[in-house]
Enzyme design. Structure first.
Site, PDB file in Angstrom:
ATOM      1  N   LYS A 139      -4.310   0.643   9.137  1.00 34.81           N
ATOM      2  CA  LYS A 139      -4.840   0.239   7.777  1.00 34.81           C
ATOM      3  C   LYS A 139      -5.794  -0.798   7.757  1.00 34.81           C
ATOM      4  O   LYS A 139      -5.807  -1.479   8.673  1.00 34.81           O
ATOM      5  CB  LYS A 139      -3.586   0.148   6.872  1.00 34.81           C
ATOM      6  CG  LYS A 139      -2.773   1.528   6.628  1.00 34.81           C
ATOM      7  CD  LYS A 139      -1.719   1.254   5.629  1.00 34.81           C
ATOM      8  CE  LYS A 139      -1.228   2.593   5.274  1.00 34.81           C
ATOM      9  NZ  LYS A 139       0.180   2.747   4.687  1.00 34.81           N
ATOM     10  N   ARG A 178       6.189   3.714  10.127  1.00 39.82           N
ATOM     11  CA  ARG A 178       5.353   5.106  10.124  1.00 39.82           C
ATOM     12  C   ARG A 178       4.062   4.749  10.706  1.00 39.82           C
ATOM     13  O   ARG A 178       3.142   4.209  10.337  1.00 39.82           O
ATOM     14  CB  ARG A 178       5.067   5.480   8.673  1.00 39.82           C
ATOM     15  CG  ARG A 178       4.427   6.752   8.205  1.00 39.82           C
ATOM     16  CD  ARG A 178       4.422   6.968   6.990  1.00 39.82           C
ATOM     17  NE  ARG A 178       3.294   8.316   6.395  1.00 39.82           N
ATOM     18  CZ  ARG A 178       2.280   8.294   6.439  1.00 39.82           C
ATOM     19  NH1 ARG A 178       1.409   7.081   6.902  1.00 39.82           N
ATOM     20  NH2 ARG A 178       1.628   9.652   6.164  1.00 39.82           N
TER      21      ARG A 178
END
Ligand code: HH2
Length: 284
Positions: free
Chosen positions: A227, A262
């Site tokens: 991210k 995740r």
């Protein structure tokens, strides 16, 4: 903390003994890292197989990108992308724990019918009013994530006085709503939603303050993989270059006892999890 998620199809996912890896399978055209790579049944199935071989404990199938600014995918299109992939993975890999990444009750329902074990709702059961009762009716495990706003507007000037306190209030509210709808508490996983309406300082405060979320008494999921906060810290690196930063956060989360991570890169994260767990058992 020890917990057992019980799928409506009879599978159990044990949490707390090891940090579990949720392999990301985006059957989308526009996901920020793997968009377009796994759209189509054959490619998706091959990717699932790869991630299972690399040590994924569960696979998360999603048909709509929720990156900042993403446009919603129409229901029919999301169903068309997700349901055949869930069904095919289920048939090929009867053992694997499968979750469906959607905030739409209809997609969750059809995925559960096709063999999914768990619902991963980035809206924390808020965007679709039918989602709570659907999850309750199926007695399915559910990930309740925090997002400020919607994917389209969440990164437009997000602001918190005290992000950890706001998230604690939010999780208490969402757990009340879930319990009120008949979802058993022991089926709930909480996720602070890294990057979902958060500034860099908010993402860091969440990670630094993970211990505070323990007061809620439920397992935690963290989705940090590749991210943009990594690039905000380490330089203007595109998603392709963010694996080292991802693995650093993975190592930290293992030490903090996060139950589920995740991730896009299962093999690399697996190695970090194993090494850090070996270390953790010796530092107590
Ligand atoms: N992050 C993304 C999607 N779903 N679900 C949970 N529970 N937690 C997360 O942090 C999370 C999530 C976004 O990442 P990705 O799926 O890689 O990208 P995109 O939304 O562009 O498909």
């Amino acid at each position: 903390m020890e917990a057992f998620l019980r799928s409506p199809h009879g599978r159990t996912l044990r949490l707390g003994d090891h940090t579990r890896l949720m392999g990301i399978l985006n059957v989308t055209s526009d996901s920020f890292y793997d968009g377009g790579r796994y759209l189509g049944l054959d490619r998706a199935l091959r990717r699932a197989e790869e991630m299972i071989a690399e040590g994924a404990d569960l696979i998360d199938v999603g048909g709509e990108s929720t990156r900042p600014g993403a446009e919603p995918v129409p229901l029919e299109e999301e169903l068309r992308r997700v349901v055949p992939v869930v069904r095919a993975i289920r048939e090929r890999f009867p053992e694997v724990f499968l979750s469906v990444d959607t905030y739409k009750a209809k997609v969750a329902e059809e995925a559960l019918k096709a063999g999914a074990d768990m619902v991963n709702d980035i809206s924390g059961l808020r965007f679709d009013p039918q989602m709570r009762s659907l999850v309750a009716d199926w007695k399915a495990p559910v990930v309740i994530m925090h997002i400020k706003g919607t994917p389209r507007d969440m990164q437009k000037n997000p602001y918190y006085e005290d992000v950890v306190r706001e998230l604690l209030d939010y999780f208490r509210d969402r757990m009340d709503a879930a319990l009120g709808a008949g979802i058993p508490e022991d089926q709930i996983v909480l996720d602070p939603g890294i990057g979902f309406g958060k500034r860099l300082e908010d993402n860091l405060a969440i990670l630094a303050g993970l211990a505070h979320f323990r007061a809620l008494g439920r397992p935690l999921l963290i989705g940090h993989s590749r991210k943009s906060f990594i690039a905000m810290i380490a330089g203007d690196i595109p998603p392709e270059g963010r694996l080292p930063g991802t693995l650093g956060v993975t190592a930290y989360c293992v030490l903090k006892g996060v139950e589920i991570l995740r991730v896009h890169d299962v093999a690399e994260n697996r190695q970090v999890v194993e090494v850090m767990e070996a270390l953790r058992s010796r530092i107590g």
